[in-house]
Design a protein around this motif. Structure first.
Motif, PDB file in Angstrom:
ATOM      1  N   LEU A  89       0.843  -1.190   0.000  1.00  0.00           N
ATOM      2  CA  LEU A  89       0.000   0.000   0.000  1.00  0.00           C
ATOM      3  C   LEU A  89       0.880   1.243   0.000  1.00  0.00           C
ATOM      4  O   LEU A  89       1.955   1.238   0.609  1.00  0.00           O
ATOM      5  N   VAL A  90       0.400   2.284  -0.656  1.00  0.00           N
ATOM      6  CA  VAL A  90       1.061   3.586  -0.607  1.00  0.00           C
ATOM      7  C   VAL A  90      -0.005   4.647  -0.398  1.00  0.00           C
ATOM      8  O   VAL A  90      -0.959   4.742  -1.167  1.00  0.00           O
ATOM      9  N   TYR A  91       0.179   5.420   0.658  1.00  0.00           N
ATOM     10  CA  TYR A  91      -0.654   6.589   0.903  1.00  0.00           C
ATOM     11  C   TYR A  91       0.056   7.819   0.349  1.00  0.00           C
ATOM     12  O   TYR A  91       1.273   7.957   0.509  1.00  0.00           O
ATOM     13  N   LEU A  92      -0.702   8.700  -0.266  1.00  0.00           N
ATOM     14  CA  LEU A  92      -0.247  10.052  -0.542  1.00  0.00           C
ATOM     15  C   LEU A  92      -1.166  10.905   0.327  1.00  0.00           C
ATOM     16  O   LEU A  92      -2.351  11.067   0.036  1.00  0.00           O
ATOM     17  N   LYS A  93      -0.610  11.368   1.456  1.00  0.00           N
ATOM     18  CA  LYS A  93      -1.420  11.987   2.497  1.00  0.00           C
ATOM     19  C   LYS A  93      -0.879  13.367   2.844  1.00  0.00           C
ATOM     20  O   LYS A  93       0.058  13.835   2.206  1.00  0.00           O
ATOM     21  N   GLU A  94      -1.502  13.967   3.852  1.00  0.00           N
ATOM     22  CA  GLU A  94      -1.119  15.322   4.270  1.00  0.00           C
ATOM     23  C   GLU A  94      -1.045  16.245   3.052  1.00  0.00           C
ATOM     24  O   GLU A  94      -0.133  17.063   2.921  1.00  0.00           O
ATOM     25  N   LEU A  95      -2.015  16.075   2.166  1.00  0.00           N
ATOM     26  CA  LEU A  95      -2.044  16.866   0.940  1.00  0.00           C
ATOM     27  C   LEU A  95      -2.390  18.320   1.247  1.00  0.00           C
ATOM     28  O   LEU A  95      -3.370  18.605   1.922  1.00  0.00           O
ATOM     29  N   ASP A  96      -1.554  19.205   0.784  1.00  0.00           N
ATOM     30  CA  ASP A  96      -1.787  20.641   0.911  1.00  0.00           C
ATOM     31  C   ASP A  96      -1.754  21.204  -0.514  1.00  0.00           C
ATOM     32  O   ASP A  96      -0.683  21.374  -1.097  1.00  0.00           O
ATOM     33  N   TRP A  97      -2.940  21.434  -1.047  1.00  0.00           N
ATOM     34  CA  TRP A  97      -3.046  21.853  -2.445  1.00  0.00           C
ATOM     35  C   TRP A  97      -2.581  23.288  -2.637  1.00  0.00           C
ATOM     36  O   TRP A  97      -2.215  23.672  -3.746  1.00  0.00           O
ATOM     37  N   ASN A  98      -2.588  24.103  -1.580  1.00  0.00           N
ATOM     38  CA  ASN A  98      -2.061  25.474  -1.681  1.00  0.00           C
ATOM     39  C   ASN A  98      -0.546  25.455  -1.784  1.00  0.00           C
ATOM     40  O   ASN A  98       0.037  26.170  -2.596  1.00  0.00           O
ATOM     41  N   LYS A  99       0.096  24.632  -0.962  1.00  0.00           N
ATOM     42  CA  LYS A  99       1.564  24.508  -1.001  1.00  0.00           C
ATOM     43  C   LYS A  99       2.012  23.552  -2.107  1.00  0.00           C
ATOM     44  O   LYS A  99       3.200  23.435  -2.375  1.00  0.00           O
ATOM     45  N   LYS A 100       1.046  22.808  -2.669  1.00  0.00           N
ATOM     46  CA  LYS A 100       1.334  21.788  -3.685  1.00  0.00           C
ATOM     47  C   LYS A 100       2.304  20.741  -3.131  1.00  0.00           C
ATOM     48  O   LYS A 100       3.335  20.432  -3.723  1.00  0.00           O
ATOM     49  N   GLN A 101       1.913  20.201  -1.977  1.00  0.00           N
ATOM     50  CA  GLN A 101       2.780  19.290  -1.242  1.00  0.00           C
ATOM     51  C   GLN A 101       1.989  18.087  -0.737  1.00  0.00           C
ATOM     52  O   GLN A 101       0.810  18.201  -0.414  1.00  0.00           O
ATOM     53  N   GLY A 102       2.658  16.930  -0.673  1.00  0.00           N
ATOM     54  CA  GLY A 102       2.066  15.726  -0.117  1.00  0.00           C
ATOM     55  C   GLY A 102       3.143  14.833   0.472  1.00  0.00           C
ATOM     56  O   GLY A 102       4.328  14.999   0.185  1.00  0.00           O
ATOM     57  N   GLU A 103       2.708  13.895   1.291  1.00  0.00           N
ATOM     58  CA  GLU A 103       3.629  12.979   1.975  1.00  0.00           C
ATOM     59  C   GLU A 103       3.300  11.525   1.626  1.00  0.00           C
ATOM     60  O   GLU A 103       2.142  11.128   1.678  1.00  0.00           O
ATOM     61  N   PHE A 104       4.324  10.751   1.298  1.00  0.00           N
ATOM     62  CA  PHE A 104       4.156   9.315   1.071  1.00  0.00           C
ATOM     63  C   PHE A 104       4.315   8.550   2.380  1.00  0.00           C
ATOM     64  O   PHE A 104       5.192   8.858   3.188  1.00  0.00           O
ATOM     65  N   ALA A 105       3.469   7.543   2.535  1.00  0.00           N
ATOM     66  CA  ALA A 105       3.642   6.534   3.582  1.00  0.00           C
ATOM     67  C   ALA A 105       3.378   5.197   2.899  1.00  0.00           C
ATOM     68  O   ALA A 105       2.456   5.088   2.082  1.00  0.00           O
ATOM     69  N   TYR A 106       4.197   4.191   3.182  1.00  0.00           N
ATOM     70  CA  TYR A 106       4.081   2.951   2.422  1.00  0.00           C
ATOM     71  C   TYR A 106       4.444   1.728   3.262  1.00  0.00           C
ATOM     72  O   TYR A 106       5.163   1.823   4.251  1.00  0.00           O
ATOM     73  N   CYS A 107       3.889   0.606   2.826  1.00  0.00           N
ATOM     74  CA  CYS A 107       4.204  -0.675   3.467  1.00  0.00           C
ATOM     75  C   CYS A 107       4.108  -1.770   2.413  1.00  0.00           C
ATOM     76  O   CYS A 107       3.391  -1.647   1.422  1.00  0.00           O
ATOM     77  N   ILE A 108       4.868  -2.832   2.642  1.00  0.00           N
ATOM     78  CA  ILE A 108       4.884  -3.953   1.704  1.00  0.00           C
ATOM     79  C   ILE A 108       4.800  -5.251   2.501  1.00  0.00           C
ATOM     80  O   ILE A 108       5.254  -5.317   3.639  1.00  0.00           O
ATOM     81  N   GLY A 109       4.184  -6.265   1.889  1.00  0.00           N
ATOM     82  CA  GLY A 109       4.040  -7.556   2.552  1.00  0.00           C
ATOM     83  C   GLY A 109       5.367  -8.286   2.691  1.00  0.00           C
ATOM     84  O   GLY A 109       6.279  -8.098   1.889  1.00  0.00           O
ATOM     85  N   TYR A 110       5.453  -9.102   3.731  1.00  0.00           N
ATOM     86  CA  TYR A 110       6.679  -9.864   4.000  1.00  0.00           C
ATOM     87  C   TYR A 110       7.278 -10.555   2.777  1.00  0.00           C
ATOM     88  O   TYR A 110       8.474 -10.436   2.536  1.00  0.00           O
ATOM     89  N   PRO A 111       6.468 -11.289   1.997  1.00  0.00           N
ATOM     90  CA  PRO A 111       7.076 -12.043   0.886  1.00  0.00           C
ATOM     91  C   PRO A 111       7.649 -11.179  -0.238  1.00  0.00           C
ATOM     92  O   PRO A 111       8.331 -11.686  -1.120  1.00  0.00           O
ATOM     93  N   PHE A 112       7.376  -9.875  -0.198  1.00  0.00           N
ATOM     94  CA  PHE A 112       7.750  -9.012  -1.313  1.00  0.00           C
ATOM     95  C   PHE A 112       8.830  -7.993  -0.959  1.00  0.00           C
ATOM     96  O   PHE A 112       9.200  -7.179  -1.791  1.00  0.00           O
ATOM     97  N   GLU A 113       9.335  -8.055   0.265  1.00  0.00           N
ATOM     98  CA  GLU A 113      10.358  -7.084   0.656  1.00  0.00           C
ATOM     99  C   GLU A 113      11.686  -7.400  -0.021  1.00  0.00           C
ATOM    100  O   GLU A 113      11.928  -8.516  -0.469  1.00  0.00           O
ATOM    101  N   GLU A 114      12.521  -6.372  -0.127  1.00  0.00           N
ATOM    102  CA  GLU A 114      13.866  -6.468  -0.697  1.00  0.00           C
ATOM    103  C   GLU A 114      13.895  -6.911  -2.160  1.00  0.00           C
ATOM    104  O   GLU A 114      14.833  -7.555  -2.606  1.00  0.00           O
ATOM    105  N   LYS A 115      12.848  -6.561  -2.898  1.00  0.00           N
ATOM    106  CA  LYS A 115      12.795  -6.874  -4.327  1.00  0.00           C
ATOM    107  C   LYS A 115      12.756  -5.611  -5.182  1.00  0.00           C
ATOM    108  O   LYS A 115      12.603  -5.685  -6.391  1.00  0.00           O
TER     109      LYS A 115
END
Length: 179
Positions: free
Chosen positions: A80-106
């Protein structure tokens, strides 16, 4: 929406609720520290259905954008990837992400953040993207660095995991290149 090496990145959809619940429960231990709210809201199929309905609505309103990463075959939810804390006036956003165990380090998350950064700049008109990460989360730090995010500063007492004392977090930023 976006794809690479047998993976698709798409906005969250109503049909994702069941797979999201399975993903969250299977990765509960890795999500409880940095994604406690997402975890709590997806522990049963009914909770996931409500969560996805809310996230689809937020996506449509551009309040918060939640993307899924899926394997093309067999259409498995891998992250999953979130694009959050969106500030459309500043034109800014923050990514937060997670990946399942079997798919890490790929390299999947690095590719995903690269693709979504391009999308955020070109399609959404954002000019600054952020990643806020704990220095001990080496995999996440590597994603930020490999995607050309620049370390800006330490944010003191920025995040408090459940049952822990506040943590200092590292702020990384990426800026849209102006031609």
């Amino acid at each position: 929406m976006l794809s690479f090496n047998g993976y698709n990145i798409e906005p969250i959809q109503l049909k994702d609720a069941w797979n999201l619940c399975d993903f969250i429960v299977a990765n509960e231990d890795r999500l409880k520290r940095y994604f406690p709210k997402t975890l709590k809201q997806n522990l049963t199929p009914d909770l996931s259905k409500y969560f996805v309905e809310k996230k689809v609505k937020q996506f449509g309103l551009k309040e918060e954008l939640l993307f899924t990463i899926k394997e093309n075959e067999p259409n498995t939810l891998v992250g999953l990837v979130y694009l959050k804390e969106l500030d459309w006036n500043k034109k800014q956003g923050e990514f937060a992400y997670c990946i399942g165990y079997p798919f890490e380090e790929k390299g999947i998350m690095t590719k995903t953040i690269g693709k979504l950064s391009e999308y955020a700049f070109a399609q959404l008109g954002l000019e600054t993207l952020q990643i806020i990460v704990h220095k001990d989360n080496i995999a996440s730090v590597k994603v930020a660095e490999k995607c050309n995010f620049i370390w800006k500063r330490t944010l003191n007492n920025e995040y408090t995991p459940p049952g822990e004392t506040p943590l200092n977090m590292e702020l990384y930023e990426l800026y849209r290149e102006i031609e």
